[in-house]
Design a protein around this motif. Structure first.
Motif, mmCIF file in Angstrom:
data_model
loop_
_atom_site.group_PDB
_atom_site.id
_atom_site.type_symbol
_atom_site.label_atom_id
_atom_site.label_comp_id
_atom_site.label_asym_id
_atom_site.label_seq_id
_atom_site.Cartn_x
_atom_site.Cartn_y
_atom_site.Cartn_z
ATOM 1 N N ALA A 150 40.276 -15.920 40.672
ATOM 2 C CA ALA A 150 40.053 -17.234 40.082
ATOM 3 C C ALA A 150 39.308 -18.133 41.054
ATOM 4 O O ALA A 150 39.386 -17.945 42.270
ATOM 5 N N THR A 151 38.611 -19.106 40.482
ATOM 6 C CA THR A 151 37.872 -20.086 41.279
ATOM 7 C C THR A 151 38.167 -21.480 40.754
ATOM 8 O O THR A 151 38.083 -21.721 39.542
ATOM 9 N N ALA A 152 38.509 -22.404 41.647
ATOM 10 C CA ALA A 152 38.702 -23.801 41.248
ATOM 11 C C ALA A 152 37.357 -24.379 40.834
ATOM 12 O O ALA A 152 36.378 -24.272 41.568
ATOM 13 N N VAL A 153 37.307 -24.959 39.638
ATOM 14 C CA VAL A 153 36.064 -25.526 39.112
ATOM 15 C C VAL A 153 36.158 -27.026 38.887
ATOM 16 O O VAL A 153 35.156 -27.679 38.575
ATOM 17 N N ALA A 154 37.368 -27.587 39.022
ATOM 18 C CA ALA A 154 37.560 -29.025 38.865
ATOM 19 C C ALA A 154 38.668 -29.473 39.802
ATOM 20 O O ALA A 154 39.594 -28.715 40.080
ATOM 21 N N LEU B 91 50.371 -42.407 36.023
ATOM 22 C CA LEU B 91 50.187 -41.062 36.555
ATOM 23 C C LEU B 91 50.903 -40.903 37.892
ATOM 24 O O LEU B 91 50.997 -41.853 38.663
ATOM 25 N N PRO B 92 51.359 -39.682 38.188
ATOM 26 C CA PRO B 92 51.866 -39.435 39.535
ATOM 27 C C PRO B 92 50.710 -39.440 40.535
ATOM 28 O O PRO B 92 49.547 -39.337 40.146
ATOM 29 N N VAL B 93 51.050 -39.560 41.802
ATOM 30 C CA VAL B 93 50.064 -39.337 42.868
ATOM 31 C C VAL B 93 50.069 -37.841 43.111
ATOM 32 O O VAL B 93 51.105 -37.258 43.455
ATOM 33 N N GLY B 94 48.949 -37.208 42.883
ATOM 34 C CA GLY B 94 48.904 -35.761 43.025
ATOM 35 C C GLY B 94 47.500 -35.215 42.938
ATOM 36 O O GLY B 94 46.522 -35.955 43.022
ATOM 37 N N TRP B 95 47.436 -33.911 42.745
ATOM 38 C CA TRP B 95 46.161 -33.196 42.731
ATOM 39 C C TRP B 95 46.088 -32.369 41.457
ATOM 40 O O TRP B 95 46.898 -31.462 41.246
ATOM 41 N N VAL B 96 45.143 -32.697 40.594
ATOM 42 C CA VAL B 96 44.898 -31.962 39.363
ATOM 43 C C VAL B 96 43.729 -31.016 39.605
ATOM 44 O O VAL B 96 42.703 -31.433 40.164
ATOM 45 N N ILE B 97 43.888 -29.753 39.177
ATOM 46 C CA ILE B 97 42.780 -28.807 39.311
ATOM 47 C C ILE B 97 42.520 -28.093 37.992
ATOM 48 O O ILE B 97 43.391 -28.014 37.125
ATOM 49 N N GLY B 98 41.305 -27.610 37.883
ATOM 50 C CA GLY B 98 40.920 -26.706 36.810
ATOM 51 C C GLY B 98 40.478 -25.411 37.460
ATOM 52 O O GLY B 98 39.722 -25.431 38.437
ATOM 53 N N VAL B 99 40.969 -24.284 36.947
ATOM 54 C CA VAL B 99 40.697 -22.990 37.568
ATOM 55 C C VAL B 99 40.119 -22.042 36.532
ATOM 56 O O VAL B 99 40.684 -21.871 35.448
ATOM 57 N N LYS B 100 39.000 -21.437 36.863
ATOM 58 C CA LYS B 100 38.361 -20.415 36.028
ATOM 59 C C LYS B 100 38.943 -19.064 36.429
ATOM 60 O O LYS B 100 38.862 -18.655 37.579
ATOM 61 N N ILE B 101 39.549 -18.368 35.449
ATOM 62 C CA ILE B 101 40.128 -17.052 35.688
ATOM 63 C C ILE B 101 39.064 -16.008 35.367
ATOM 64 O O ILE B 101 38.555 -15.953 34.248
ATOM 65 N N HIS B 102 38.727 -15.166 36.345
ATOM 66 C CA HIS B 102 37.679 -14.155 36.170
ATOM 67 C C HIS B 102 38.222 -12.824 35.676
ATOM 68 O O HIS B 102 37.465 -11.969 35.245
ATOM 69 N N VAL C 189 35.984 -27.584 49.623
ATOM 70 C CA VAL C 189 34.793 -27.373 50.457
ATOM 71 C C VAL C 189 34.755 -25.963 51.038
ATOM 72 O O VAL C 189 33.698 -25.331 51.076
ATOM 73 N N THR C 190 35.902 -25.439 51.454
ATOM 74 C CA THR C 190 35.886 -24.190 52.221
ATOM 75 C C THR C 190 36.306 -22.941 51.458
ATOM 76 O O THR C 190 36.052 -21.839 51.920
ATOM 77 N N SER C 191 36.953 -23.085 50.310
ATOM 78 C CA SER C 191 37.497 -21.888 49.689
ATOM 79 C C SER C 191 37.243 -21.852 48.192
ATOM 80 O O SER C 191 36.349 -21.180 47.721
ATOM 81 N N ARG C 192 38.079 -22.522 47.424
ATOM 82 C CA ARG C 192 38.066 -22.604 45.958
ATOM 83 C C ARG C 192 38.519 -21.332 45.265
ATOM 84 O O ARG C 192 38.742 -21.330 44.070
ATOM 85 N N ASP C 193 38.656 -20.205 45.959
ATOM 86 C CA ASP C 193 39.066 -18.954 45.333
ATOM 87 C C ASP C 193 40.550 -18.693 45.568
ATOM 88 O O ASP C 193 41.120 -19.120 46.563
ATOM 89 N N SER C 194 41.165 -17.945 44.622
ATOM 90 C CA SER C 194 42.562 -17.581 44.822
ATOM 91 C C SER C 194 42.890 -16.270 44.135
ATOM 92 O O SER C 194 42.242 -15.878 43.161
ATOM 93 N N GLY C 195 43.918 -15.625 44.677
ATOM 94 C CA GLY C 195 44.477 -14.430 44.073
ATOM 95 C C GLY C 195 45.686 -14.825 43.245
ATOM 96 O O GLY C 195 45.970 -16.003 43.052
ATOM 97 N N VAL C 196 46.421 -13.840 42.775
ATOM 98 C CA VAL C 196 47.631 -14.096 42.009
ATOM 99 C C VAL C 196 48.795 -14.188 42.982
ATOM 100 O O VAL C 196 49.035 -13.266 43.763
ATOM 101 N N MET C 197 49.496 -15.309 42.946
ATOM 102 C CA MET C 197 50.651 -15.540 43.820
ATOM 103 C C MET C 197 50.289 -15.340 45.298
ATOM 104 O O MET C 197 51.051 -14.759 46.064
ATOM 105 N N HIS C 198 49.105 -15.790 45.680
ATOM 106 C CA HIS C 198 48.627 -15.763 47.066
ATOM 107 C C HIS C 198 48.366 -14.354 47.588
ATOM 108 O O HIS C 198 48.334 -14.146 48.796
#
Length: 136
Positions: free
Chosen positions: A73-77, A96-107, A58-67
């Protein structure tokens, strides 16, 4: 407290034409229900993980390399695999484990090349929390 385990969860899929990579952002419990200890020695409660995933999407979805650095990159899934969600999807319990799966678009082309070479092999979530000691 349940038994804990240490394990790695590498990126599971790369879509070269889209520059999208999928994988586990965080795993809280193994398919058998054991707590997972992350690389910093922390265990995250599934409820707290789900709240963190929702907040990030909701608030971010973007990330750099190694924080670090500008976002590349932007989380898209995003899917948090709680027992309730996997049951609703028809996934048998204990698969399946209990966890968080993401898909990230690398720009960024340089970062995408790092992913393809295997220099960046897993996701790392960044956050803050209060450490609460637990009995072993």
């Amino acid at each position: 407290m349940s038994e804990t385990t240490r394990t790695r969860f590498d990126i599971v899929a790369k879509r070269d034409e889209e520059h999208v990579v999928y994988g586990w952002a965080m795993v809280s419990k193994t398919p058998s229900g054991r707590d997972v200890v992350d690389l910093q020695g922390d265990v995250i409660d599934p409820y707290d993980l789900e709240r963190a995933a929702i907040d990030f999407m909701v608030t971010s979805r973007d990330s750099g390399v190694m924080h670090k650095g500008a976002p590349v990159a932007t989380a898209v899934a995003s899917l948090v695999t709680t027992p309730e969600i996997t049951k609703a999807l028809g996934v048998p319990e204990g698969v399946l484990p209990v966890g968080w799966v993401i898909g990230v678009k690398i720009h960024d082309g340089e970062t995408w090349d790092m992913v393809k070479r295997g220099d960046l092999r897993m996701f790392s979530i960044e956050g803050t929390a209060d450490r609460v000691p637990v009995a072993a």
